[in-house]
Design an enzyme around this catalytic site. Structure first.
Site, short mmCIF file in Angstrom:
data_model
loop_
_atom_site.label_atom_id
_atom_site.label_comp_id
_atom_site.label_asym_id
_atom_site.label_seq_id
_atom_site.Cartn_x
_atom_site.Cartn_y
_atom_site.Cartn_z
N HIS A 66 0.82 -1.21 0.00
CA HIS A 66 0.00 0.00 0.00
C HIS A 66 0.86 1.26 0.00
O HIS A 66 1.10 1.88 1.05
CB HIS A 66 -0.91 -0.02 1.23
N HIS A 68 1.82 4.96 -2.20
CA HIS A 68 1.53 5.93 -3.25
C HIS A 68 2.87 6.53 -3.69
O HIS A 68 3.39 7.43 -3.03
CB HIS A 68 0.61 7.03 -2.72
N LEU A 69 3.42 6.00 -4.78
CA LEU A 69 4.72 6.51 -5.25
C LEU A 69 4.56 7.83 -6.01
O LEU A 69 5.55 8.51 -6.27
CB LEU A 69 5.42 5.48 -6.14
N ASN A 100 -4.11 6.09 -7.86
CA ASN A 100 -4.76 7.42 -7.86
C ASN A 100 -3.74 8.51 -8.17
O ASN A 100 -3.45 9.38 -7.35
CB ASN A 100 -5.48 7.67 -6.53
N HIS A 186 -10.73 0.59 -0.87
CA HIS A 186 -10.82 1.66 0.14
C HIS A 186 -12.29 1.74 0.53
O HIS A 186 -13.11 2.24 -0.24
CB HIS A 186 -10.33 2.99 -0.45
N HIS A 242 -6.65 -0.61 4.90
CA HIS A 242 -6.69 0.25 6.10
C HIS A 242 -8.01 0.19 6.88
O HIS A 242 -8.64 1.22 7.11
CB HIS A 242 -6.30 1.69 5.80
N ASP A 315 0.34 2.46 3.85
CA ASP A 315 -0.41 3.55 3.21
C ASP A 315 0.46 4.80 3.13
O ASP A 315 0.05 5.89 3.53
CB ASP A 315 -1.73 3.84 3.93
N HIS A 319 2.56 14.00 0.82
CA HIS A 319 2.03 15.30 0.36
C HIS A 319 3.05 16.36 0.76
O HIS A 319 3.96 16.08 1.55
CB HIS A 319 0.69 15.61 1.05
N GLY A 335 -3.45 11.85 4.46
CA GLY A 335 -2.38 10.87 4.27
C GLY A 335 -1.05 11.36 4.82
O GLY A 335 -0.80 12.57 4.87
#
Ligand code: DOR
Length: 453
Positions: A66, A68-69, A100, A186, A242, A315, A319, A335
């Site tokens: 999980h 987000h690259l 996403n 999700h 999650h 997760d 940001h 996040g």
């Protein structure tokens, strides 16, 4: 007699071997990216490189399902180089990248493009999710192009299939099952969130804590129940991500008892933090689903204890600092980065007897490998990928986000004293991370394709 010379031998390891169910003093030999021997020192072949591990703990390379690259148009938050450096520094050797993105990963072309961009920059192995696309035909195409799994965001429209159209969803889920890919979910109901949010916005409620009033426990339960019902006859394998509430756990556990193909993940955040952190850290502690109260966190720990929790995912959701500090909570990006804190947090809890080494390795390596069909990793055994996570179990350190390899240099765990510093990370037989430094070049990590192992 021919003398075999292998690429490397690691000596004085304290390695967790699943077949023995315990930590064993041993040496590990590596040849062409695979583990070729595990045994005592006299049994080891000659090697080009010998590394004395001085009794460090060796785990099978951890898998974070999980992550987000980002990259592409969100590279300002994280990119393939910084994200996989963070993974290596956190002891993860394989990560699965969420779809996403900007643009959203949800077509064969987008996936191929993303793989092409990533290929030469990866420091750890990476597999890619795709969102469920609009047309069913594309699902098979995307799977054949290498997607490891599909992702379904129920908290808002991200992919192509209309998330509020039950019939369309069922067809898409069936197509994913036909393409032999699981669907990771999700589970937060978008219509309930929108209605809650609207009321709060009308009342001009903008403080961080209001986020919890929009993303209530019922929001999660409703989405879990809806999907469990919809998928009953589809044959699809569901993996809930999650999960943060006792009620959702109960619903999933009941479905498991009925032999529905369903598993679930929890994150370290929902185990370690509670809604009190939102008062303390404001936007920095906002994530979706949000942090809950102590009772809910205890239910997640209970799930680990009784074995119903299947996996742990970080997760990792980077940001910018500015995006976390907007004056209205409705503008704050949910996040937080997780790759560089997950293992130390869990080792610290292991030392406090909140979980066992067997559970830790199952949650972070064996089960993700099994669930996602990554049969060549997740355990230290002859023939497995030479992915190794080498940890200093006894060294404590303070979490300092400024030192993160991730671009997101903030964390609600800042200043926490933890154990289990990743010391060395070996990916496909190559030393990638060594005592604080990245020591390999992008490209040592491989693309992990679904159905290819
Ligand atoms: O907090 C979150 N952030 N939860 C998600 O599911 C998405 C993620 C993100 O992409 O930032």
């Amino acid at each position: 007699m021919n003398t075999v010379i292998v690429d490397s031998v690691l000596t004085n390891a304290k390695a967790y071997l699943k077949e023995r169910g315990q930590i064993v003093d041993c040496c590990i030999a590596i040849e062409e990216g695979k583990i070729c021997k595990i045994g005592r020192e006299p049994q080891m072949p000659q090697a080009d490189t010998k590394i004395d591990l001085h009794n460090l703990l060796v785990l099978p390379g951890l898998i974070d399902e999980h992550v987000h690259l980002r990259d592409e148009d969100r590279a300002y938050k994280e990119d393939f180089s910084s994200g996989t450096a963070a993974a290596a520094a956190g002891g993860f050797t394989t990560v699965l990248d969420m779809p996403n993105n900007d643009p959203v990963t949800m077509s064969k072309r987008r996936l191929q493009n993303r793989i092409g961009l990533a290929q030469r920059r990866l420091l750890v192995n990476v597999g890619f999710y795709s969102e469920l696309p609009k047309t069913l035909m594309e699902i098979k195409e995307i799977a054949e192009a290498g997607a490891v799994a599909f992702k379904l965001f129920l908290n808002g429209q991200v992919g192509g299939v209309n998330i509020n159209d039950d019939a369309a969803l069922v067809e898409a889920l069936k197509a994913a099952a036909d393409a032999d890919r699981l669907v990771a979910v999700h589970a937060e109901d978008n219509t309930m969130i929108a209605a809650n949010e609207e009321k709060l916005k009308r009342a001009k409620r903008v403080a961080p804590i209001e986020y919890l009033r929009a993303h209530t426990e019922e929001v999660e339960l409703h989405a879990v129940q809806r999907l469990l019902k919809l998928t009953q006859d589809t044959g699809v394998q569901l993996h809930f991500l999650h999960i943060s509430t006792a009620a959702a756990i109960e619903a999933i556990a009941a479905a498991k008892k009925e032999e529905q193909k369903v598993t679930y993940e929890v994150t370290p955040n929902h185990l370690m933090l509670t809604s009190g952190e939102v008062d303390r850290y404001g936007g920095l502690a906002i994530m979706a689903p949000p942090l809950r109260d102590r009772m809910q966190a205890d239910a997640l720990w209970k799930g680990i204890e009784d074995g119903t929790v299947d996996t742990l995912g970080s997760d990792h959701a980077p940001h910018t600092f500015e995006e976390k500090r907007a004056s209205s909570v409705w503008e704050i990006k949910p996040g937080i980065p997780g790759l560089e804190v997950t293992l130390p947090l869990m080792i610290t809890m292991l030392r406090k007897n909140k979980l066992t080494i067997n559970q830790l390795v199952a949650l972070l390596a064996e089960k993700p490998a099994e669930i996602y069909g990554l049969t060549d990793r997740g355990q230290l055994k002859v023939g497995s990928n030479a992915d190794l996570t080498i940890v200093d179990y006894n060294r404590s350190f303070k979490i300092d986000p400024v030192k993160f390899k991730s671009k997101a240099k903030f964390s609600p765990y800042s200043g926490w004293e933890v154990y289990g510093k990743p010391a060395k990370t070996i990916v496909n037989g190559t030393l990638v991370y060594d005592e604080g430094d990245i020591v390999a070049k992008g490209g040592v990590g491989a693309i992990v394709r679904g159905g290819s192992v």
